[in-house]
Every structure is written in C-alpha cells, then in structure tokens.
Motif scaffolding. Structure first.
Motif, short mmCIF file in Angstrom:
data_model
loop_
_atom_site.label_atom_id
_atom_site.label_comp_id
_atom_site.label_asym_id
_atom_site.label_seq_id
_atom_site.Cartn_x
_atom_site.Cartn_y
_atom_site.Cartn_z
N LEU A 37 0.83 -1.20 0.00
CA LEU A 37 0.00 0.00 0.00
C LEU A 37 0.87 1.26 0.00
O LEU A 37 0.56 2.23 -0.69
N ALA A 38 1.98 1.22 0.74
CA ALA A 38 2.90 2.37 0.76
C ALA A 38 3.49 2.62 -0.62
O ALA A 38 3.57 3.78 -1.07
N GLN A 39 3.90 1.57 -1.33
CA GLN A 39 4.43 1.72 -2.68
C GLN A 39 3.35 2.24 -3.62
O GLN A 39 3.61 3.09 -4.47
N SER A 43 3.31 5.76 -5.84
CA SER A 43 3.15 5.79 -7.30
C SER A 43 1.95 6.62 -7.75
O SER A 43 1.82 6.95 -8.92
N MET A 44 1.08 6.94 -6.83
CA MET A 44 -0.15 7.66 -7.12
C MET A 44 0.15 9.13 -7.46
O MET A 44 0.93 9.76 -6.76
N PHE A 48 -4.35 13.04 -6.75
CA PHE A 48 -5.23 12.00 -6.22
C PHE A 48 -4.98 11.76 -4.73
O PHE A 48 -5.89 11.44 -3.99
N ARG A 49 -3.73 11.93 -4.32
CA ARG A 49 -3.41 11.75 -2.90
C ARG A 49 -4.11 12.79 -2.04
O ARG A 49 -4.60 12.50 -0.97
N TYR A 163 -11.53 -3.85 -7.44
CA TYR A 163 -10.36 -3.13 -6.95
C TYR A 163 -9.39 -4.09 -6.26
O TYR A 163 -9.79 -4.90 -5.45
N THR A 164 -8.11 -3.97 -6.60
CA THR A 164 -7.08 -4.76 -5.93
C THR A 164 -6.17 -3.87 -5.09
O THR A 164 -5.66 -4.30 -4.07
N ARG A 165 -5.96 -2.63 -5.51
CA ARG A 165 -5.18 -1.64 -4.75
C ARG A 165 -5.97 -0.34 -4.75
O ARG A 165 -6.13 0.30 -5.78
#
Length: 192
Positions: A37-39, A43-44, A48-49, A163-165
C-alpha cells in the motif's frame, strides 16, 4: 482461477449504482497490483493523494457547527460556500489528470469495483490502472483493479473490474458517492 472467484465475490459484496462516470483506463501489471500500500501511494499522482484528504477535512470541519443551533447558521453557510470554492478548485485540478487517450465511460460503480463499457474484449484476470472522476463529489480516485467479468454486448463489452489496490478512504468515498446518487435518484422518482 480461485483468486478470480474471490475477486468477483468481493466485487459483488458492494452495491453498484448505474451512473455514467468518466474514467481513464490503462493496462497494469501483476507487480503493480501486488505492491504494498505504501508503494502504491507513492506511485499515485499527487492530485489523487490530496483529493480524498481535502474531502475528509471538509466534512470534519463542518461537523461541530451543525449541532450548535441557529445562531451559527450564517457561519455554517459561509463555511459551506468556502468549501464549495475549494471543491471547484480541486475539481479543476483533478480534471487536468484526465487523459483523453485513456478515457472510457463506466456504466456502474461502487465500493467493490466498476463496470466499464469497452469496444474490445478483456482477458479475465488482466490488471488495469483506473482513474475515476466523481464530478458530483469534486473528487477523483486512483486505483488498480482486476477484470473479473467480461459480458458481450451488441456494440462492445461490459468489463467488471474489482479493486485490488485502493486506499480505504477512497473506497469509502466511492461508497458515499454511490449512496448520494441513489438518494438523488429516489428523490427524483418521488417528484415525478
């Protein structure tokens, strides 16, 4: 195949609302889908963050004033107008993340996944990076999803992505957005 069955079950656990939604869809790899989740958050794209954080801050900021009675109505109205201004700015910023070459239309969405109408068939198990643009909520969601169902139509395919991530707060935002739209549809049906 068992993993796909589990993903389809996860997809079906949540309510889906039929509502057209602008999305961007790009192929992703299994490595993208299995990163921590941190990675994933790293990458987001930055817009969006901060999108869901702004939405959460807004709802928390107004909550204390709602229970203070009529003497704070003017202040609450002022704060709501300020929040609306911020929503408009955030909406503008998020629209800049919409890439025309990846644009598709979702026909349904919810907390477990999204159904996107495509012109081509998608292999079950394929991963995709999806940006969902929630214009009514002045928000956008960035996630990675897996194709769990592909239904042939006369003019294309309805592809169901689970959804997976996805960040928990983004998933909650999708649930709230689907409930807001359902409430609006119910009100509209009652007035007709």
């Amino acid at each position: 195949m068992n993993n796909l069955t589990e993903k389809l079950d996860q997809f079906n656990e949540f309510f889906l609302i039929a509502h057209p939604l602008k999305v961007n869809l790009q192929e992703a790899t299994e490595a993208d889908a299995t990163q921590s989740l941190a990675q994933f958050e790293q990458s987001m794209p930055y817009a969006f963050r901060i999108s869901s954080q702004m939405s959460e801050i807004e709802s928390k900021a107004l909550r204390p004033f709602r229970s203070m009675g009529e003497k704070f109505d003017d202040l609450v109205e002022y704060l709501q107008l300020q929040a609306k201004k911020m929503d408009l700015m955030m909406s503008y910023i998020l629209q800049q993340q919409d890439e025309a070459e990846y644009r598709q239309t979702a026909t349904k969405f919810g907390g477990g996944g999204v159904i996107i109408k495509l012109k081509h068939e998608v292999n079950l198990g394929a991963y995709a990076t999806i940006k969902l643009f929630l214009e009514n909520e002045a928000a956008a969601i960035y996630c990675i999803a897996q194709a769990v169902q592909c239904e042939a139509l006369e003019d294309g395919f309805n592809v169901s992505y689970a959804y997976t991530r996805i960040r928990e707060e983004d998933q909650e935002l999708l649930v709230r957005a689907s409930l807001h739209l359902q409430t609006a549809q119910l009100r509209k049906n009652q007035t007709e």
